[in-house]
Design a protein around this motif. Structure first.
Motif, PDB file in Angstrom:
ATOM      1  N   GLY A   1       0.785  -1.228   0.000  1.00 62.98           N
ATOM      2  CA  GLY A   1       0.000   0.000   0.000  1.00 62.98           C
ATOM      3  C   GLY A   1       0.811   1.268   0.000  1.00 62.98           C
ATOM      4  O   GLY A   1       0.249   2.359   0.138  1.00 62.98           O
ATOM      5  N   HIS A   2       2.120   1.141  -0.120  1.00 68.14           N
ATOM      6  CA  HIS A   2       2.965   2.331  -0.148  1.00 68.14           C
ATOM      7  C   HIS A   2       3.658   2.519  -1.495  1.00 68.14           C
ATOM      8  O   HIS A   2       4.435   3.443  -1.670  1.00 68.14           O
ATOM      9  CB  HIS A   2       4.031   2.264   0.945  1.00 68.14           C
ATOM     10  CG  HIS A   2       3.484   2.468   2.323  1.00 68.14           C
ATOM     11  ND1 HIS A   2       2.704   1.538   2.955  1.00 68.14           N
ATOM     12  CD2 HIS A   2       3.587   3.512   3.181  1.00 68.14           C
ATOM     13  CE1 HIS A   2       2.368   1.998   4.153  1.00 68.14           C
ATOM     14  NE2 HIS A   2       2.876   3.187   4.312  1.00 68.14           N
ATOM     15  N   GLY A   3       3.414   1.593  -2.428  1.00 66.54           N
ATOM     16  CA  GLY A   3       4.067   1.692  -3.725  1.00 66.54           C
ATOM     17  C   GLY A   3       5.541   1.336  -3.632  1.00 66.54           C
ATOM     18  O   GLY A   3       6.073   1.070  -2.549  1.00 66.54           O
TER      19      GLY A   3
ATOM     20  N   ALA B   1      -3.762  -2.020   3.859  1.00 66.47           N
ATOM     21  CA  ALA B   1      -3.750  -2.368   2.440  1.00 66.47           C
ATOM     22  C   ALA B   1      -4.616  -3.566   2.069  1.00 66.47           C
ATOM     23  O   ALA B   1      -4.893  -3.768   0.895  1.00 66.47           O
ATOM     24  CB  ALA B   1      -2.310  -2.640   2.003  1.00 66.47           C
TER      25      ALA B   1
ATOM     26  N   LEU C   1      -4.057  -3.506  -1.797  1.00 67.61           N
ATOM     27  CA  LEU C   1      -3.392  -2.339  -2.380  1.00 67.61           C
ATOM     28  C   LEU C   1      -1.895  -2.622  -2.289  1.00 67.61           C
ATOM     29  O   LEU C   1      -1.395  -2.981  -1.226  1.00 67.61           O
ATOM     30  CB  LEU C   1      -3.750  -1.119  -1.531  1.00 67.61           C
ATOM     31  CG  LEU C   1      -3.556   0.292  -2.051  1.00 67.61           C
ATOM     32  CD1 LEU C   1      -4.432   0.559  -3.265  1.00 67.61           C
ATOM     33  CD2 LEU C   1      -3.911   1.290  -0.946  1.00 67.61           C
ATOM     34  N   PHE C   2      -1.206  -2.488  -3.407  1.00 63.40           N
ATOM     35  CA  PHE C   2       0.225  -2.805  -3.329  1.00 63.40           C
ATOM     36  C   PHE C   2       1.098  -1.687  -3.867  1.00 63.40           C
ATOM     37  O   PHE C   2       0.580  -0.669  -4.312  1.00 63.40           O
ATOM     38  CB  PHE C   2       0.534  -4.125  -4.033  1.00 63.40           C
ATOM     39  CG  PHE C   2       0.100  -4.199  -5.465  1.00 63.40           C
ATOM     40  CD1 PHE C   2       0.888  -3.657  -6.479  1.00 63.40           C
ATOM     41  CD2 PHE C   2      -1.104  -4.804  -5.827  1.00 63.40           C
ATOM     42  CE1 PHE C   2       0.490  -3.737  -7.802  1.00 63.40           C
ATOM     43  CE2 PHE C   2      -1.508  -4.892  -7.150  1.00 63.40           C
ATOM     44  CZ  PHE C   2      -0.713  -4.340  -8.141  1.00 63.40           C
TER      45      PHE C   2
ATOM     46  N   TYR D   1      -2.952   8.081  -2.009  1.00 62.48           N
ATOM     47  CA  TYR D   1      -2.069   7.171  -2.743  1.00 62.48           C
ATOM     48  C   TYR D   1      -2.703   6.772  -4.076  1.00 62.48           C
ATOM     49  O   TYR D   1      -2.021   6.677  -5.107  1.00 62.48           O
ATOM     50  CB  TYR D   1      -1.808   5.934  -1.876  1.00 62.48           C
ATOM     51  CG  TYR D   1      -1.067   4.826  -2.576  1.00 62.48           C
ATOM     52  CD1 TYR D   1       0.258   4.980  -2.959  1.00 62.48           C
ATOM     53  CD2 TYR D   1      -1.699   3.616  -2.860  1.00 62.48           C
ATOM     54  CE1 TYR D   1       0.932   3.956  -3.606  1.00 62.48           C
ATOM     55  CE2 TYR D   1      -1.033   2.588  -3.508  1.00 62.48           C
ATOM     56  CZ  TYR D   1       0.282   2.771  -3.876  1.00 62.48           C
ATOM     57  OH  TYR D   1       0.947   1.767  -4.519  1.00 62.48           O
TER      58      TYR D   1
ATOM     59  N   LEU E   1       1.931  10.596  -1.952  1.00 62.74           N
ATOM     60  CA  LEU E   1       2.414   9.770  -0.846  1.00 62.74           C
ATOM     61  C   LEU E   1       2.399  10.549   0.461  1.00 62.74           C
ATOM     62  O   LEU E   1       2.528  11.780   0.459  1.00 62.74           O
ATOM     63  CB  LEU E   1       3.837   9.296  -1.143  1.00 62.74           C
ATOM     64  CG  LEU E   1       3.963   8.336  -2.326  1.00 62.74           C
ATOM     65  CD1 LEU E   1       5.424   8.155  -2.707  1.00 62.74           C
ATOM     66  CD2 LEU E   1       3.318   6.993  -2.019  1.00 62.74           C
TER      67      LEU E   1
END
Lengths: 334, 167
Positions: A25-27, A305, A333-334, B100, B105
């Motif tokens: 979830g943070h990319g 996520a 969410l990834f 997001y 971010l």
């Protein structure tokens, strides 16, 4: 000499990611670049009225954003829809479709003034702007959030946050002359459109929004439609109440008009478990009376996520084949 | 060049080993800091909230704002989030998921006060929060938050001695 070097946000993110490891979830910041990758995936198991049990890999969506300049950002979202369907021991990928959900360039002049050019989500209501499966509480989507208007637009948008207005008024003004980028064959896209959306945080826990759009769609040229909508979200301590109401008027008269809305409540049951309830009403053009849909659900939010959802919905006066039945899904969410 | 900066930031991120968070830290007055010599200031808690919600991303002179957070389980982050954003960090998950989804971010997380001080002192547009009594000449105070959660733009050195908790 080294200490005099200014840090960049990209490198700062990289430093943190390297220090703490990748987090869902943070990319993912591609090392030594200004490129970030992210996305989400969702799969469901459903038993809707009149159909057998179906297992679906509903969506596999990839975000990619690149910030080559401090004020310029390029963003894309590509989604593989219905990649795989399993129904009565038959596996099929016939319904698979690679959709271009978003592709745009953003130029930031200031917090109050940003210019977006490309294909973007139509800023009507709140659900359409956050419709990704891991971000919403139910597998099914309220009809008013997608049926009365095309959910994507190709054109230009000016948007920003007016921080001088109270707690910060978010606005967006947009226009489209059609020519949709990779139009989804399942949707009746804009031919011409313009509209606006305003959103304001009345308190930390309450957000109000209003929407307006005037448009013509590709398959109904000559019919001009006006859409007005209001939305509100209240949340505190894990509880959430949200609503969206919409009215669409048509130059073709009342028979082409549509209206509807929903109200949804979420309550924490302890730990990571949440109860969800929703009532919605939708009257499609040419349909009398409108459909009433009731939904109850139980969600397990594993972390920021990952969410597991279960729900049962029942409709009254369902003359438009709105989905009703059991739905189970998992979204990440990834 | 990027690699050397990356190594530097990795070193900064690793400084938490030297300075683990204290359980008493949440009761300390806090200073919101920018780089020494910077003219950037914050006009009260609402403006600070807009920065930490990434709604305000540019200083008035056009410089990009680079907000820094402490880890979500750090008591100072917990208190900062409650005082400035009105809720603990985990209650902001849905908000950050939404941003997001649009390619924005949350603030970068660094693991220690020393790491925050170093990052802010080296980064034009950087802003962070640290215990008031931990500041030094690398940074300038943009705002202070006392133990009661009130904000002030001026800092009296005596406040540090007076309000510093007994260890």
């Amino acid at each position: 000499m080294l200490l005099a070097q200014p840090a960049t946000p990209a490198l700062a993110q990289q430093a943190v990611a390297d220090d703490t490891g990748y987090q869902l979830g943070h990319g993912w910041q591609v090392p030594d670049t200004d490129l970030t990758l992210g996305g989400y995936a969702a799969s469901s198991l459903d038993k809707v009225q009149g159909q057998p049990w179906t297992l679906d890999v509903n969506s596999l969506s990839l975000f990619l954003w690149w910030q080559p300049l401090e004020r310029l950002k390029l963003f894309s979202e590509t989604e593989l829809e219905n990649a795989l369907t399993v129904q009565q021991r038959r596996t099929s990928s016939d319904g698979a479709y690679l959709a271009l959900e978003r592709l745009y360039a953003d130029w930031t002049q200031s917090d109050a003034l940003n210019l977006r050019v490309g294909k973007f989500l139509t800023p009507v209501g709140r659900w359409n702007l956050i419709h990704a499966a891991p971000l919403v509480w139910t597998t099914s989507r309220p009809l008013i959030t997608s049926e009365p208007f095309p959910t994507n637009a190709t054109g230009a948008m000016v948007y920003g946050t007016l921080t001088s207005v109270g707690a910060g008024l978010d606005y967006s003004l947009y226009g489209s002359i059609g020519k949709e980028l990779r139009p989804n064959h399942r949707l009746d896209t804009f031919n011409k459109a313009y509209g606006a959306h305003l959103s304001y945080p009345v308190q930390d826990s309450l957000q109000l929004g209003i929407s307006f759009a005037n448009f013509e769609q590709i398959n109904e040229r000559g019919e001009r439609k006006n859409l007005v909508g209001v939305d509100a979200t209240w949340s505190r301590g894990g509880y959430e109440v949200s609503t969206e109401l919409g009215w669409r008027f048509s130059s073709e008269g009342d028979n082409s008009a549509e209206k509807g809305g929903f109200i949804q409540g979420v309550a924490p049951l302890g730990g990571k478990l949440y109860a969800v309830g929703r009532y919605e009403y939708f009257r499609e053009s040419g349909s009398q009376p409108g459909v009433n849909l009731w939904l109850v659900g139980l969600d397990y939010r594993w972390n920021r996520a990952l969410i597991l959802k279960s729900e049962y919905s029942k409709a009254v006066d369902n003359r438009i084949d709105a989905k009703e039945g059991f739905l189970l899904s998992v979204a990440v969410l990834f | 060049m990027k690699l050397t900066r990356g190594i530097l930031l990795l070193a900064i991120a690793g400084l938490h080993v030297l300075a683990p968070p204290s359980a008493l830290a949440a009761d300390e007055p806090m200073a919101v800091v920018v780089a020494e010599g910077s003219r950037h200031r914050v006009e009260g808690l609402p403006a600070l909230a807009e920065i930490y919600r990434r709604k305000k991303q540019y200083w008035p002179d056009g410089q990009h704002i680079e907000p820094i957070n402490l880890p979500a389980d750090d008591p100072r982050r917990q208190r900062f989030s409650q005082v400035v954003l009105g809720m603990p960090p985990d209650r902001l998950d849905a908000y950050w998921n939404e941003l997001y989804f649009h390619g924005v971010l949350p603030p970068t997380v660094l693991q220690s006060v020393e790491a925050v001080l170093r990052f802010v002192s080296m980064t034009p547009g950087g802003i962070g929060y640290v215990p008031l009594c931990s500041i030094d000449n690398r940074v300038t105070i943009a705002l202070t938050i006392d133990t009661g959660g009130s904000a002030a733009e001026r800092f009296s050195p005596a406040a540090c001695k007076r309000e510093q908790p007994v260890r």
